[in-house]
Design a protein around this motif. Structure first.
Motif, PDB file in Angstrom:
ATOM      1  N   LEU A 273       0.726  -1.074   0.061  1.00 56.24           N
ATOM      2  CA  LEU A 273       0.056   0.224  -0.390  1.00 56.24           C
ATOM      3  C   LEU A 273       0.541   0.912  -0.027  1.00 56.24           C
ATOM      4  O   LEU A 273       0.858   2.090  -1.343  1.00 56.24           O
ATOM      5  CB  LEU A 273      -0.862   0.402   1.324  1.00 56.24           C
ATOM      6  N   LEU A 274       1.911   1.436   0.420  1.00 53.21           N
ATOM      7  CA  LEU A 274       2.662   2.577   0.231  1.00 53.21           C
ATOM      8  C   LEU A 274       3.233   2.660  -0.698  1.00 53.21           C
ATOM      9  O   LEU A 274       3.905   3.694  -0.643  1.00 53.21           O
ATOM     10  CB  LEU A 274       4.042   1.684   1.511  1.00 53.21           C
ATOM     11  N   GLU A 275       4.145   2.025  -1.217  1.00 54.55           N
ATOM     12  CA  GLU A 275       4.542   2.163  -2.577  1.00 54.55           C
ATOM     13  C   GLU A 275       3.212   2.560  -3.773  1.00 54.55           C
ATOM     14  O   GLU A 275       3.429   3.137  -4.383  1.00 54.55           O
ATOM     15  CB  GLU A 275       4.534   0.275  -3.209  1.00 54.55           C
ATOM     16  N   MET A 276       2.323   1.800  -3.314  1.00 58.10           N
ATOM     17  CA  MET A 276       1.067   2.142  -4.097  1.00 58.10           C
ATOM     18  C   MET A 276       1.274   4.162  -4.113  1.00 58.10           C
ATOM     19  O   MET A 276       0.921   5.007  -4.889  1.00 58.10           O
ATOM     20  CB  MET A 276       0.478   1.779  -4.234  1.00 58.10           C
TER      21      MET A 276
ATOM     22  N   THR B   6      -7.789   6.136  -0.092  1.00 58.80           N
ATOM     23  CA  THR B   6      -7.975   4.367  -0.033  1.00 58.80           C
ATOM     24  C   THR B   6      -7.332   3.933   0.784  1.00 58.80           C
ATOM     25  O   THR B   6      -8.017   2.732   1.092  1.00 58.80           O
ATOM     26  CB  THR B   6      -7.516   3.468  -1.676  1.00 58.80           C
ATOM     27  N   VAL B   7      -6.175   4.337   1.525  1.00 58.65           N
ATOM     28  CA  VAL B   7      -5.461   3.912   2.436  1.00 58.65           C
ATOM     29  C   VAL B   7      -5.384   4.434   3.655  1.00 58.65           C
ATOM     30  O   VAL B   7      -4.765   3.480   5.047  1.00 58.65           O
ATOM     31  CB  VAL B   7      -3.928   3.962   2.072  1.00 58.65           C
TER      32      VAL B   7
ATOM     33  N   THR C 210       1.387  -1.649  11.100  1.00 57.85           N
ATOM     34  CA  THR C 210       2.706  -1.273  11.576  1.00 57.85           C
ATOM     35  C   THR C 210       2.567   0.164  11.808  1.00 57.85           C
ATOM     36  O   THR C 210       2.998   0.595  10.973  1.00 57.85           O
ATOM     37  CB  THR C 210       3.665  -1.666  10.322  1.00 57.85           C
ATOM     38  N   GLY C 211       3.312  -0.126  13.076  1.00 59.63           N
ATOM     39  CA  GLY C 211       4.324   1.144  13.392  1.00 59.63           C
ATOM     40  C   GLY C 211       4.869   1.548  12.085  1.00 59.63           C
ATOM     41  O   GLY C 211       4.667   3.292  12.000  1.00 59.63           O
ATOM     42  N   VAL C 212       5.582   1.419  11.854  1.00 61.23           N
ATOM     43  CA  VAL C 212       6.952   2.307  11.240  1.00 61.23           C
ATOM     44  C   VAL C 212       6.436   2.461   9.338  1.00 61.23           C
ATOM     45  O   VAL C 212       6.646   3.865   8.789  1.00 61.23           O
ATOM     46  CB  VAL C 212       8.164   1.337  11.127  1.00 61.23           C
ATOM     47  N   VAL C 213       5.485   1.029   9.371  1.00 57.63           N
ATOM     48  CA  VAL C 213       5.175   1.771   7.825  1.00 57.63           C
ATOM     49  C   VAL C 213       3.891   2.862   8.021  1.00 57.63           C
ATOM     50  O   VAL C 213       3.173   4.222   7.315  1.00 57.63           O
ATOM     51  CB  VAL C 213       4.225   0.490   7.206  1.00 57.63           C
TER      52      VAL C 213
ATOM     53  N   TRP D  56       5.796   6.099   7.886  1.00 51.48           N
ATOM     54  CA  TRP D  56       5.839   6.810   6.937  1.00 51.48           C
ATOM     55  C   TRP D  56       5.267   7.249   6.380  1.00 51.48           C
ATOM     56  O   TRP D  56       5.960   7.981   4.934  1.00 51.48           O
ATOM     57  CB  TRP D  56       7.097   5.594   6.122  1.00 51.48           C
ATOM     58  N   ALA D  57       4.450   6.666   5.997  1.00 51.15           N
ATOM     59  CA  ALA D  57       2.883   6.893   6.076  1.00 51.15           C
ATOM     60  C   ALA D  57       2.641   8.338   5.785  1.00 51.15           C
ATOM     61  O   ALA D  57       2.271   9.612   5.271  1.00 51.15           O
ATOM     62  CB  ALA D  57       1.528   6.113   5.644  1.00 51.15           C
TER      63      ALA D  57
END
Length: 90
Positions: free
Chosen positions: A17-20, A41-42, A48-51, A54-55
């Motif tokens: 999802l992050l890559e998208m 949409t995300v 996960t906390g780290v992602v 980042w998001a």
């Protein structure tokens, strides 16, 4: 993977999802298209906390870029070759 039934599947799905949204952000910056729907949409989907952090950082940087682009469009610091006016996709 889709069911997120293991820690590995959860991490994989979050990174997918992050890559998208990273790709959407890059394409949006290059083209001037409004790809905000990808970000919507995300919302609330990262487990996960780290992602999640980042998001959140990506969203903050996107907002700063959009604010700067709007300022340029309004004539504040407008330079030749500035991004195109934002167009909604869809």
């Amino acid at each position: 993977y889709e069911a997120r039934s293991s820690p590995e599947a959860i991490a994989c799905k979050d990174l997918d999802l992050l890559e998208m949204v990273v790709q959407a952000d890059k394409y949006e910056a290059e083209t001037g298209l409004d790809l905000g729907d990808f970000f919507k949409t995300v919302e609330g989907k990262f487990k996960t906390g780290v992602v999640r952090r980042w998001a959140a950082r990506l969203v903050e940087e996107r907002q700063a870029r959009l604010t700067a682009e709007r300022s340029e469009e309004d004539g504040e610091g407008k330079e030749e070759g500035s991004p195109k006016k934002r167009r909604k996709v869809g």
